[in-house]
Design a protein around this motif. Structure first.
Motif, PDB file in Angstrom:
ATOM      1  N   ALA A   1      29.854  43.788  30.753  1.00 29.48           N
ATOM      2  CA  ALA A   1      29.821  42.361  31.080  1.00 29.48           C
ATOM      3  C   ALA A   1      31.164  41.872  31.609  1.00 29.48           C
ATOM      4  O   ALA A   1      31.213  41.031  32.523  1.00 29.48           O
ATOM      5  CB  ALA A   1      29.423  41.560  29.844  1.00 29.48           C
ATOM      6  N   SER A   2      32.254  42.388  31.057  1.00 36.15           N
ATOM      7  CA  SER A   2      33.573  42.002  31.570  1.00 36.15           C
ATOM      8  C   SER A   2      33.765  42.442  33.015  1.00 36.15           C
ATOM      9  O   SER A   2      34.407  41.742  33.816  1.00 36.15           O
ATOM     10  CB  SER A   2      34.670  42.598  30.682  1.00 36.15           C
ATOM     11  OG  SER A   2      34.613  44.020  30.699  1.00 36.15           O
ATOM     12  N   ASP A   3      33.198  43.592  33.361  1.00 30.63           N
ATOM     13  CA  ASP A   3      33.252  44.030  34.764  1.00 30.63           C
ATOM     14  C   ASP A   3      32.430  43.083  35.646  1.00 30.63           C
ATOM     15  O   ASP A   3      32.835  42.778  36.778  1.00 30.63           O
ATOM     16  CB  ASP A   3      32.728  45.453  34.894  1.00 30.63           C
ATOM     17  CG  ASP A   3      33.600  46.470  34.161  1.00 30.63           C
ATOM     18  OD1 ASP A   3      34.796  46.169  33.946  1.00 30.63           O
ATOM     19  OD2 ASP A   3      33.080  47.551  33.786  1.00 30.63           O
ATOM     20  N   ARG A   4      31.292  42.622  35.148  1.00 30.54           N
ATOM     21  CA  ARG A   4      30.468  41.685  35.919  1.00 30.54           C
ATOM     22  C   ARG A   4      31.188  40.351  36.114  1.00 30.54           C
ATOM     23  O   ARG A   4      31.060  39.720  37.175  1.00 30.54           O
ATOM     24  CB  ARG A   4      29.142  41.442  35.210  1.00 30.54           C
ATOM     25  CG  ARG A   4      28.306  42.689  34.955  1.00 30.54           C
ATOM     26  CD  ARG A   4      27.823  43.320  36.237  1.00 30.54           C
ATOM     27  NE  ARG A   4      27.036  44.525  35.974  1.00 30.54           N
ATOM     28  CZ  ARG A   4      26.613  45.356  36.934  1.00 30.54           C
ATOM     29  NH1 ARG A   4      26.906  45.099  38.200  1.00 30.54           N
ATOM     30  NH2 ARG A   4      25.916  46.437  36.611  1.00 30.54           N
ATOM     31  N   LEU A   5      31.939  39.920  35.082  1.00 30.39           N
ATOM     32  CA  LEU A   5      32.676  38.651  35.209  1.00 30.39           C
ATOM     33  C   LEU A   5      33.783  38.742  36.253  1.00 30.39           C
ATOM     34  O   LEU A   5      34.188  37.725  36.827  1.00 30.39           O
ATOM     35  CB  LEU A   5      33.275  38.257  33.860  1.00 30.39           C
ATOM     36  CG  LEU A   5      32.287  37.818  32.777  1.00 30.39           C
ATOM     37  CD1 LEU A   5      33.011  37.591  31.462  1.00 30.39           C
ATOM     38  CD2 LEU A   5      31.549  36.554  33.198  1.00 30.39           C
ATOM     39  N   GLY A   6      34.296  39.927  36.505  1.00 27.84           N
ATOM     40  CA  GLY A   6      35.325  40.105  37.517  1.00 27.84           C
ATOM     41  C   GLY A   6      34.772  40.457  38.886  1.00 27.84           C
ATOM     42  O   GLY A   6      35.539  40.834  39.781  1.00 27.84           O
ATOM     43  N   SER A   7      33.458  40.332  39.050  1.00 26.97           N
ATOM     44  CA  SER A   7      32.833  40.672  40.328  1.00 26.97           C
ATOM     45  C   SER A   7      33.210  39.648  41.394  1.00 26.97           C
ATOM     46  O   SER A   7      33.554  38.494  41.108  1.00 26.97           O
ATOM     47  CB  SER A   7      31.315  40.720  40.162  1.00 26.97           C
ATOM     48  OG  SER A   7      30.681  40.917  41.405  1.00 26.97           O
ATOM     49  N   SER A   8      33.140  40.083  42.639  1.00 27.27           N
ATOM     50  CA  SER A   8      33.462  39.192  43.761  1.00 27.27           C
ATOM     51  C   SER A   8      32.336  38.210  44.058  1.00 27.27           C
ATOM     52  O   SER A   8      32.549  37.198  44.727  1.00 27.27           O
ATOM     53  CB  SER A   8      33.767  40.017  45.014  1.00 27.27           C
ATOM     54  OG  SER A   8      32.658  40.855  45.341  1.00 27.27           O
ATOM     55  N   GLU A   9      31.129  38.501  43.585  1.00 25.55           N
ATOM     56  CA  GLU A   9      30.001  37.611  43.812  1.00 25.55           C
ATOM     57  C   GLU A   9      29.989  36.513  42.738  1.00 25.55           C
ATOM     58  O   GLU A   9      29.964  36.805  41.545  1.00 25.55           O
ATOM     59  CB  GLU A   9      28.692  38.393  43.767  1.00 25.55           C
ATOM     60  CG  GLU A   9      28.576  39.448  44.857  1.00 25.55           C
ATOM     61  CD  GLU A   9      27.223  40.146  44.823  1.00 25.55           C
ATOM     62  OE1 GLU A   9      26.348  39.678  44.048  1.00 25.55           O
ATOM     63  OE2 GLU A   9      27.037  41.124  45.570  1.00 25.55           O
ATOM     64  N   VAL A  10      30.004  35.279  43.225  1.00 28.28           N
ATOM     65  CA  VAL A  10      30.060  34.145  42.297  1.00 28.28           C
ATOM     66  C   VAL A  10      28.777  34.046  41.486  1.00 28.28           C
ATOM     67  O   VAL A  10      28.804  33.754  40.286  1.00 28.28           O
ATOM     68  CB  VAL A  10      30.296  32.833  43.083  1.00 28.28           C
ATOM     69  CG1 VAL A  10      30.326  31.639  42.131  1.00 28.28           C
ATOM     70  CG2 VAL A  10      31.593  32.921  43.878  1.00 28.28           C
ATOM     71  N   SER A  11      27.633  34.293  42.112  1.00 27.00           N
ATOM     72  CA  SER A  11      26.365  34.188  41.399  1.00 27.00           C
ATOM     73  C   SER A  11      26.293  35.182  40.240  1.00 27.00           C
ATOM     74  O   SER A  11      25.776  34.875  39.155  1.00 27.00           O
ATOM     75  CB  SER A  11      25.197  34.416  42.364  1.00 27.00           C
ATOM     76  OG  SER A  11      25.275  35.714  42.944  1.00 27.00           O
ATOM     77  N   GLU A  12      26.828  36.372  40.447  1.00 26.77           N
ATOM     78  CA  GLU A  12      26.826  37.371  39.382  1.00 26.77           C
ATOM     79  C   GLU A  12      27.727  36.938  38.233  1.00 26.77           C
ATOM     80  O   GLU A  12      27.386  37.123  37.051  1.00 26.77           O
ATOM     81  CB  GLU A  12      27.284  38.715  39.938  1.00 26.77           C
ATOM     82  CG  GLU A  12      27.229  39.846  38.926  1.00 26.77           C
ATOM     83  CD  GLU A  12      27.605  41.184  39.537  1.00 26.77           C
ATOM     84  OE1 GLU A  12      27.835  42.138  38.769  1.00 26.77           O
ATOM     85  OE2 GLU A  12      27.665  41.261  40.787  1.00 26.77           O
ATOM     86  N   GLN A  13      28.875  36.340  38.539  1.00 34.75           N
ATOM     87  CA  GLN A  13      29.775  35.847  37.501  1.00 34.75           C
ATOM     88  C   GLN A  13      29.108  34.752  36.670  1.00 34.75           C
ATOM     89  O   GLN A  13      29.178  34.760  35.433  1.00 34.75           O
ATOM     90  CB  GLN A  13      31.060  35.315  38.135  1.00 34.75           C
ATOM     91  CG  GLN A  13      31.911  36.358  38.830  1.00 34.75           C
ATOM     92  CD  GLN A  13      33.167  35.746  39.433  1.00 34.75           C
ATOM     93  OE1 GLN A  13      33.506  34.588  39.184  1.00 34.75           O
ATOM     94  NE2 GLN A  13      33.864  36.524  40.247  1.00 34.75           N
ATOM     95  N   VAL A  14      28.464  33.811  37.360  1.00 34.27           N
ATOM     96  CA  VAL A  14      27.850  32.683  36.659  1.00 34.27           C
ATOM     97  C   VAL A  14      26.717  33.158  35.762  1.00 34.27           C
ATOM     98  O   VAL A  14      26.616  32.755  34.590  1.00 34.27           O
ATOM     99  CB  VAL A  14      27.346  31.639  37.674  1.00 34.27           C
ATOM    100  CG1 VAL A  14      26.551  30.547  36.966  1.00 34.27           C
ATOM    101  CG2 VAL A  14      28.519  31.027  38.438  1.00 34.27           C
TER     102      VAL A  14
END
Length: 530
Positions: free
Chosen positions: A32-45
């Motif tokens: 999940a921490s890797d997903r929060l650092g993703s470049s895609e804003v929708s994935e972070q949200v």
């Protein structure tokens, strides 16, 4: 009655499930921490909101886990919590058996977190739906499996809480209500969960605490339930103290959460002053109530200063540590006021504050039940010793047939002058003796009366359920009997037969009470005849 056996299998299963669930959850958080650092804003949200849902689920399971640890402490300290909660002693789960329940749900949570955040697919936002649906189905499953009697008891207790004010308030009712008062984060997640999936995650920001007034309503709901219970207790007893005073405490809790919600929604911080005012009043009110009312501590005349005369734990320092810890965590709202630049408050801050409140409630539960157990012992409703099979004649009291001596009169006067330790007002119970140190201090009559009322107030929070004759006798004479929750239908048939027999015994006792005193049988003779 079945005797408690070997609980090694339950301990092994609990340890295995806890370890596996913890490892899965840690690995899921790494993903999940890797997903929060993703470049895609929708994935972070999406990932951030999924973590909030899992956070609310974890707090509920962690709370149940703390309750299992509390049961372990009560068992080790010989505190008869089964009698306090009025459990059916034939089917009460031993704490090692009870520990399997939160361990299993922690395993489920960890597994689903690992599956959720390990890869992105069409199921990415729907894993929490499957987890919550499966958990609710297991808890409220009507089949006679998986400790069905305990699950039925828990489901009915939640139903009584949902209809607070309609049912008479038993110990389990107000205790469960207080547990929900510490679950405001999870209660707010109810709105967050349905809002996200009702709008199909098109605009998750609208489900935040800075936009949704419904979220603030759900956080106030547990305090509203407890307020209804206080009103019901006042209607049943007509005692303004402590029920109306307790009602005022929960009114302040409602105002605290309501102003917190308005403080988050209004970006101009117009409600900051009102939030701080009600938060401070609520923290002071609840802190004093926890120590003086729920724990009956603060007696300056006790053997251990600022505690109570009768305590169940041998180590005195744990009481002082719990008193300090309770007051400190009651003021965790200060973090909301400190980070005034972030009016909406981050999800991490809200989770940490909620986690500290869950931990405080776990400590509160230990001493609340311990206080109730000590009161039961003082009122001879519970005993650590098995009663003798015969009656012991009363020892004649000197001075009954003639004038009392000066020493006897002096002892009676000193006994009356003992504050905080005479629960004569508790359900018409008997008064208790106190220590010599307390007797020699001789406070004023006003302090005596106030101390007695305050010390006995916690016993008026609920209405004790009337058990059948065989149940009440078993509960008072037996400390704690833990039996596996796998009894057959024959046990229930025996229970029903015993209920009928208890009714006939009560009728016979009533008929015997109508006889002249000379024709009545003594308890010893009646036992021999039977």
């Amino acid at each position: 009655m079945k005797k408690s056996g070997d609980y090694s299998p339950s301990t092994f299963r609990s340890g295995l499930l806890l370890m596996a669930g913890t490892l899965f959850a840690i690995q899921g958080l790494v993903y999940a921490s890797d997903r929060l650092g993703s470049s895609e804003v929708s994935e972070q949200v999406r990932t951030s909101y999924l973590l909030q849902i899992y956070g609310g689920y974890f707090l509920i399971v962690f709370h149940v886990l703390l309750f299992c640890l509390d049961c372990m402490i009560w068992t080790k300290s010989k505190i008869n919590y089964a009698f306090v909660f009025e459990y059916d002693t034939r089917h009460t789960l031993e704490w090692r058996q009870l520990l399997e329940i939160p361990s299993f749900f922690i395993f489920l949570m960890g597994l689903f977190m690992w599956l959720n955040f390990s890869w992105m697919n069409s199921m990415y936002i729907y894993w929490p739906v499957v987890l919550i649906g499966l958990s609710v189905s297991i808890v409220f499953l009507p089949a006679r499996v998986l400790y069905h009697r305990s699950r039925k008891w828990f489901a009915f207790s939640n139903w009584r809480l949902l209809l607070a004010g309609i049912y008479p308030v038993e110990f389990r009712d107000f205790f469960l209500g207080d547990m929900f008062c510490s679950q405001t984060y999870a209660m707010g997640n109810i709105e967050l969960f349905f809002c996200l999936y009702a709008s199909y995650w098109t605009n998750p920001v609208k489900c935040n605490s800075n936009h949704s007034r419904l979220l603030g309503f759900f956080t106030c709901l547990p305090a509203v339930w407890r307020a209804f219970q206080c009103i019901r207790r006042y209607a049943d007893t007509k005692n303004a103290f402590p029920h109306l005073l307790n009602l005022g405490k929960y009114i302040f809790s409602v105002l605290y959460y309501a102003t917190l919600s308005m403080y988050r929604i209004d970006r101009q911080t117009r409600f900051q002053a009102s939030f701080i005012t009600f938060a401070l009043l609520n923290a002071v009110y609840t802190s004093v109530w926890d120590l003086i009312m729920d724990w009956s501590l603060g007696n300056p005349y006790a053997k251990n200063p600022l505690l109570r005369e009768v305590i169940a734990f041998r180590r005195v320092w744990v009481y002082y540590a719990a008193m300090v810890l309770d007051v400190v965590i009651r003021f965790n709202w200060i973090f909301y006021a400190i980070w005034s630049h972030d009016i909406q408050h981050s999800a991490v801050l809200s989770f940490v504050v909620a986690l500290s409140e869950i931990f405080r409630r776990g400590v509160w539960s230990i001493f609340r039940v311990e206080n109730e157990h000590c009161t039961n012992v003082l009122l001879f409703r519970a005993s650590r010793d098995v009663p003798l099979p015969y009656e012991i004649p009363d020892v004649p009291t000197p001075g009954l047939d003639g004038p009392q001596s000066d020493d006897v009169q002096l002892q009676e006067q000193q006994h009356v002058a003992t504050p905080f330790l005479q629960p004569a007002d508790i359900e018409q119970g008997a008064a208790t003796t106190s220590s010599l140190r307390a007797r020699n201090r001789r406070p004023s009559a006003g302090i005596i009366r106030v101390g007695t009322i305050v010390a006995s107030a916690h016993a008026q929070d609920f209405q004790r359920r009337r058990l059948p004759t065989y149940m009440s006798n078993a509960s008072m004479s037996h400390e704690i009997h833990h039996t596996p929750d796998d009894s057959t239908d024959e046990d229930e048939d025996v229970a029903l037969t015993t209920d009928d027999d208890s009714g006939s015994i009560a009728d016979a006792a009533h008929e015997e009470s109508q006889l002249p005193p000379t024709e009545r049988q003594s308890p010893t003779m009646r036992r021999i005849v039977e």
